[in-house]
Design an enzyme around this catalytic site. Sequence first.
Site, PDB file in Angstrom:
ATOM      1  N   ASP A  83      23.319  -1.616   1.346  1.00  0.00           N
ATOM      2  CA  ASP A  83      21.631  -2.016   0.903  1.00  0.00           C
ATOM      3  C   ASP A  83      20.533  -0.884   0.908  1.00  0.00           C
ATOM      4  O   ASP A  83      20.228   0.438   1.389  1.00  0.00           O
ATOM      5  CB  ASP A  83      21.193  -3.119   0.915  1.00  0.00           C
ATOM      6  N   GLU A 141      20.781  -5.169   4.888  1.00  0.00           N
ATOM      7  CA  GLU A 141      19.761  -5.457   6.516  1.00  0.00           C
ATOM      8  C   GLU A 141      18.156  -4.554   5.772  1.00  0.00           C
ATOM      9  O   GLU A 141      17.780  -5.143   7.256  1.00  0.00           O
ATOM     10  CB  GLU A 141      20.339  -3.803   7.540  1.00  0.00           C
ATOM     11  N   HIS A 366      12.705   5.943   4.292  1.00  0.00           N
ATOM     12  CA  HIS A 366      11.744   5.321   3.597  1.00  0.00           C
ATOM     13  C   HIS A 366      10.756   6.025   2.513  1.00  0.00           C
ATOM     14  O   HIS A 366      10.047   4.955   2.090  1.00  0.00           O
ATOM     15  CB  HIS A 366      11.276   4.066   3.700  1.00  0.00           C
TER      16      HIS A 366
HETATM   17 NI    NI Z   1      17.929   1.825   7.971  1.00  0.00          NI
END
Ligand code: NI
Length: 399
Positions: A83, A141, A366
């Site tokens: 994902d 996840e 991220h």
């Molecule tokens: Ni990760």
Amino acid sequence: MRRGTETAENLERLMPDMTAWRRHLHMHPELSFREERTSAWIAEHLAAFGCDEVRTGVAGTGVVAVIRGERPGPVVALRADIDALPIQDEKDAPYRSTVPGVMHACGHDAHTAALLGVAAHYAAARDSLAGERRLIFQPAEEVTPGGAIGVIEAGVLDGVSAIYGVHLWTPLPSGTVASAPGPVMATEDEFDLEIRGKGGHGGMPHETVDAIAAGAAFVQGVQTIVSRSVDPLEPAVVSIGSFHAGTAANIIAEVCRLSGTVRTFDATVRERVRERLQASAEAVCRQFGAEFSLDWRHGYPPVVNDEREAERFFAVARGLFGDAAVRRIRPLMTSEDFAYYLQRVPGCFMFVGAGNAECGAVWPHHHPRFDIDERAMLQAARLLVAMADHYAEEASSAA
Ligand code: NI
């Protein structure tokens, strides 16, 4: 040894494919549990490799491939997550995301591509393969609760003797690999707090209950939970990630909504932090005359590597990459639903260095400019295959 060299050569030959696959996935990211095109695309490739079984719709959008070797041996599972994240890709690369607001900003595209490489390798090497390999392309996840629970409930671990997984990791330089025995990633819990005061005129605060003042006091107060209520030798994090209240300069806010995350390793510490957060909300709201509701969500348990499997990692990784490339990682306060697999089957979660300033892989996971050194995929694939084969050879010679 000869087999080891052949495996390395086979996987090296697959590197252009893995790179192309990763870039395709990178350009077409999908969010957790919505990986429909991704999973159909994965299943198509697995079928083309000639896997013995390709099971789709596992835990919603997961895919599981089975490859059976011609020699007897155990069932070993290998897992990738598939994902992406709700982040706008701000990279300047030809393969940047084509989907507004969605991006593979954690490297799951590369995990998927590396495991596809492993599938292609095994499907072409059944004659030397001992036992069965079960390759898990797991959805979701990045959300709580994630896809791992559903994968387990679908029976995917039935008969599995060991499981291995990797995370590409840009804080580690490309060319290195790392893991450790015992706990390597934290427990993650989340909370939402709503504080309800009494709105009114900004010029007449005495007739109101200011939800912003109460919320601010709560945020200040919880900063001491870790420093004053937790054993200094126990890791713990409390972070407030959102704070929303108010509409205009001259209006006292009636409601304040906060949310945050708590990371711990120890179950007693986890409970202690939860209690202190609850007590802080109670005390602050009593002081201000406000009311509150606190919604607590238990997230992933800690990732705990099996001691023997971690030893296997050090032996296997040194054999593959040399002593200097292998590190013992300090526990991370991030979390992973690989934890659920390790609660049921012995195994090891491993980190593969993917940071490299020369190819712009300098941003944290991220981050909107996140990228990896794609060579790390080859290391990941080699490590997964070597761990599984090492386990299988050991089990076969013991039998
Ligand atoms: Ni990760």
